[in-house]
Design a protein around this motif. Structure first.
Motif, PDB file in Angstrom:
ATOM      1  N   VAL A  53       3.958   5.581  -5.650  1.00 37.14           N
ATOM      2  CA  VAL A  53       3.821   5.609  -7.114  1.00 37.14           C
ATOM      3  C   VAL A  53       2.768   6.644  -7.515  1.00 37.14           C
ATOM      4  O   VAL A  53       2.970   7.454  -8.425  1.00 37.14           O
ATOM      5  CB  VAL A  53       3.432   4.218  -7.665  1.00 37.14           C
ATOM      6  CG1 VAL A  53       2.994   4.305  -9.123  1.00 37.14           C
ATOM      7  CG2 VAL A  53       4.596   3.237  -7.517  1.00 37.14           C
ATOM      8  N   ALA A  54       1.627   6.618  -6.807  1.00 36.66           N
ATOM      9  CA  ALA A  54       0.508   7.480  -7.206  1.00 36.66           C
ATOM     10  C   ALA A  54       0.762   8.954  -6.914  1.00 36.66           C
ATOM     11  O   ALA A  54       0.229   9.817  -7.599  1.00 36.66           O
ATOM     12  CB  ALA A  54      -0.771   7.021  -6.498  1.00 36.66           C
ATOM     13  N   THR A  55       1.564   9.250  -5.880  1.00 34.07           N
ATOM     14  CA  THR A  55       1.781  10.649  -5.501  1.00 34.07           C
ATOM     15  C   THR A  55       3.158  11.169  -5.912  1.00 34.07           C
ATOM     16  O   THR A  55       3.387  12.372  -5.885  1.00 34.07           O
ATOM     17  CB  THR A  55       1.683  10.832  -3.968  1.00 34.07           C
ATOM     18  OG1 THR A  55       2.686  10.011  -3.345  1.00 34.07           O
ATOM     19  CG2 THR A  55       0.310  10.434  -3.441  1.00 34.07           C
ATOM     20  N   ALA A 106       0.838  -1.200   0.000  1.00 39.04           N
ATOM     21  CA  ALA A 106       0.000   0.000   0.000  1.00 39.04           C
ATOM     22  C   ALA A 106       0.875   1.253   0.000  1.00 39.04           C
ATOM     23  O   ALA A 106       0.604   2.218  -0.735  1.00 39.04           O
ATOM     24  CB  ALA A 106      -0.923  -0.015   1.205  1.00 39.04           C
ATOM     25  N   LYS A 142       3.953   1.567  -1.095  1.00 40.35           N
ATOM     26  CA  LYS A 142       4.603   1.731  -2.398  1.00 40.35           C
ATOM     27  C   LYS A 142       3.625   2.275  -3.428  1.00 40.35           C
ATOM     28  O   LYS A 142       3.984   3.127  -4.257  1.00 40.35           O
ATOM     29  CB  LYS A 142       5.165   0.388  -2.876  1.00 40.35           C
ATOM     30  CG  LYS A 142       6.402  -0.073  -2.111  1.00 40.35           C
ATOM     31  CD  LYS A 142       6.942  -1.348  -2.732  1.00 40.35           C
ATOM     32  CE  LYS A 142       8.247  -1.785  -2.068  1.00 40.35           C
ATOM     33  NZ  LYS A 142       8.873  -2.905  -2.780  1.00 40.35           N
ATOM     34  N   ALA A 143       2.379   1.796  -3.374  1.00 39.74           N
ATOM     35  CA  ALA A 143       1.372   2.309  -4.311  1.00 39.74           C
ATOM     36  C   ALA A 143       1.118   3.790  -4.050  1.00 39.74           C
ATOM     37  O   ALA A 143       0.968   4.581  -4.992  1.00 39.74           O
ATOM     38  CB  ALA A 143       0.076   1.506  -4.186  1.00 39.74           C
ATOM     39  N   LEU A 144       1.101   4.185  -2.784  1.00 37.53           N
ATOM     40  CA  LEU A 144       0.952   5.611  -2.448  1.00 37.53           C
ATOM     41  C   LEU A 144       2.101   6.416  -3.048  1.00 37.53           C
ATOM     42  O   LEU A 144       1.894   7.510  -3.585  1.00 37.53           O
ATOM     43  CB  LEU A 144       1.000   5.803  -0.932  1.00 37.53           C
ATOM     44  CG  LEU A 144      -0.269   5.820  -0.111  1.00 37.53           C
ATOM     45  CD1 LEU A 144       0.068   6.209   1.325  1.00 37.53           C
ATOM     46  CD2 LEU A 144      -1.271   6.801  -0.690  1.00 37.53           C
TER      47      LEU A 144
END
Ligand SMILES: [Zn+2]
Lengths: 368, 223
Positions: free
Chosen positions: A104-106, A98, A100-102
């Motif tokens: 990537v997304a930000t 989660a 890492k996805a944050l």
């Protein structure tokens, strides 16, 4: 990136608490925790797979709540920090993915953080209004010299020396088998007191006679202790599995004799054995390593007898003890954010998004 | 419509599929190994987006495989998809991971009117589902997904790494004996079904197995 008062979002998922906390520098803005503890009750202990399933469902709602409470947007955040170990492998994995996805997304930098060192990070937090948290010491946003930390929880039991929270932490001693909180859970089950064991035993122990039975203190024999000059192999280490067995034997003996099991006395004597050996070894480690400031962390910091005896023995040894508010002692995201902010302020590079969670991450690795 | 598809039910894979792109695919990647998803998935997605020149704002929807698959790996993809969906404010859909391989079978020369898809469920079991296929149609799930022993499956042609592992008891197609569900086909399947006005699943994982935890029985008394 703002390196003087960075806004850092911290994520914790190493055991059964899904935590998201937000700090600005050393100021605590929010600390949201969702626990799956209830789901483990019927099993009498944390079931890693159940904890992992709960983390997956709790993460986004916990994140949303933490952002709302802090009144900040993800876009405002300077850096993200996540517990990457030590802890339960499957549970760590959810928070790490989660986080890492944050990142990537930000596009925000991500710090992979050591959970144990993060427990020490709460000693640096101050209230948002700039004032001191009533139970936090007058820390002026800096950790004292000669600092040690005693961490006692369902997942770990350690004594650390912290020379510098961002790059110089040493493990002086730890449990070689069960964590203290785990021993509480197992003994509570033996005594039919339910889960979690800590509060149940603590409560019942107040009505029992701790001196009625004497249970062994693990790893205290001379061959393990050695001397200050020639320390044995486990001078500052603990072991609780033998204690658990001793309690089981004791219960069986009462039953075999057809006598009523003195549950309150056993609870009190067990608690005394745990707390005695934890505090005596911790204070010994402090005295022999020049530690004059001790921070108590982990969920078992809620235990009344542990607090009492730690205070008593620290003050006798001239050690100043700090016990943060309980919601900061148990696993939470704010402690991860607090350590993340220290790393940002110290100019430490972010970890990137290629690291692997490490269920046995050593304390010498403050961030990956 | 541009979809970011993610599947970690076996290997880690992700794809950008679009009805505007040639062959429907803008970019994709997949790993070979089934145990390092937490490490490689995010960097893979990050690099894929950068290479394709796509940002979160360009994406219309996110689709995640919801399994069945080994739990820890499966959660990696779902945790990633849910977080991306939240931050970017894009709709999130789930698709049964075995559907991805059913579409791959349907698009191959090996296609037959009725078949099984099977993946490795570890512990000597497979995850499997049964599909029918009519000319010019998408494969249709008629039974499953289930988890069980390969020997107990219906005697139909079987596709996928789960069939390859148990080719002694299954009618495993040799061309598919090491194939795993891939986000590329998952995304294409999702795109086709959304275009047909169909509903997809939500992102709830299909674990199919309980946590294995045993409720401890009462302690044996000494007498
Ligand atoms: Zn902890």
């Amino acid at each position: 990136m703002n390196r003087s008062q960075p806004l850092v979002l911290g994520i914790e998922s190493s055991c059964d608490e899904t935590g998201v906390g937000i700090v600005r520098g050393t100021a605590l803005l929010s600390n949201t925790v969702s626990s799956s503890m209830e789901e483990h009750v019927r099993f009498g202990g944390v079931i890693p797979e159940i904890a992992s399933r709960a983390h997956l469902d709790a993460f986004v709602p916990t994140l949303q709540e933490a952002l709302a409470e802090a009144g900040v947007k993800l876009g405002d955040v300077d850096a993200i920090a996540v517990t990457s170990g030590p802890g339960l492998a499957g549970a760590l994995m959810v928070g790490v993915c989660a986080a890492k996805a944050l990142a990537v997304a930000t596009g925000k930098p991500l710090y992979a953080i050591n959970h144990l060192v993060a427990h020490v990070g709460v000693g640096l937090l101050q209230r948002d209004d700039g004032g001191q948290h009533p139970a936090l010491p007058d820390n002026q946003g800096a950790l004292p010299d000669n600092l040690g930390a005693l961490l006692v929880s369902g997942g770990h039991t350690e004594i650390l020396r912290i020379r510098n929270i961002t790059d110089d932490v040493e493990l002086l001693g730890s449990t070689i088998d069960d964590a203290a909180g785990e021993a509480y859970d197992k003994v509570a089950r033996l005594l039919g007191l339910g889960y979690p064991g800590g509060p149940a035993i603590d409560k019942l122990a107040r009505t029992g006679n701790a001196k009625a039975i004497r249970f062994p203190r693990g790893l205290t024999q001379p061959k393990y202790m050695g001397t200050a000059d020639e320390p044995g192999p486990h001078r500052y280490d603990w072991s609780f599995s033998g204690l658990k067995t001793a309690v089981a034997r004791c219960v069986e003996q009462f039953e075999a004799r057809g006598e009523e099991v003195p549950v309150a006395d056993i609870a009190a004597a067990f608690q005394e054995a745990v707390v005695d050996v934890i505090t005596s070894k911790a204070v010994l480690a402090c005295r022999e390593n020049g530690i004059t400031e001790l921070l108590l962390g982990g969920g078992v910091a809620a235990n009344s007898r542990l607090r009492q005896l730690t205070e008593q023995r620290c003050s006798a040894a001239g050690i100043r003890l700090t016990v943060p508010p309980l919601e900061l002692c148990t696993d939470n995201g704010a402690m991860v954010a607090a350590l993340g902010a220290q790393l940002v302020m110290a100019g430490v590079d972010a970890s990137g998004i290629g690291f692997a969670p490490d269920s046995s991450m050593p304390v010498t690795t403050v961030s990956a | 419509m541009l979809i970011l598809a993610i599947d970690t039910s076996a290997v880690a894979s992700a794809a950008l599929v679009s009805d505007d792109a040639p062959e429907g695919v803008l970019a994709n990647f997949s790993t070979e190994d089934t145990r390092s998803h937490a490490e490689v998935l995010a960097p893979g997605i990050d690099a894929m987006l950068a290479d394709a020149g796509v940002t979160g704002a360009d994406i219309d929807a996110i689709v995640t495989g919801v399994g069945p698959g080994p739990f820890t790996g499966l959660r990696s993809g779902i945790a990633t998809a849910r977080t991306l969906s939240y931050v970017w404010g894009k709709p999130l859909h789930g698709l049964m991971s075995l559907d991805a391989m059913a579409l791959e079978v349907a698009e191959s020369t090996a296609a037959v009117p009725e078949f099984l898809v099977a993946t490795d469920a570890r512990r000597k079991e497979v995850y499997w589902a049964r599909y029918t296929l009519a000319d010019g149609q998408l494969p249709r799930l008629v039974d499953g997904p289930h988890v069980g022993f390969a020997a107990d499956l219906p005697g139909l042609p079987a596709y996928g790494a789960g069939a390859g592992l148990y080719e002694d008891v299954l009618r495993a197609d040799p061309d598919f004996s090491s194939e795993q569900p891939d986000a590329l086909f998952l995304g294409q399947f999702a795109l086709a079904r959304l275009a047909a006005g169909e509903q997809l699943l939500d992102s709830t994982p299909l674990y199919l197995r309980e946590s294995d935890a045993q409720v401890p029985g009462p302690r044996k008394r000494a007498l």
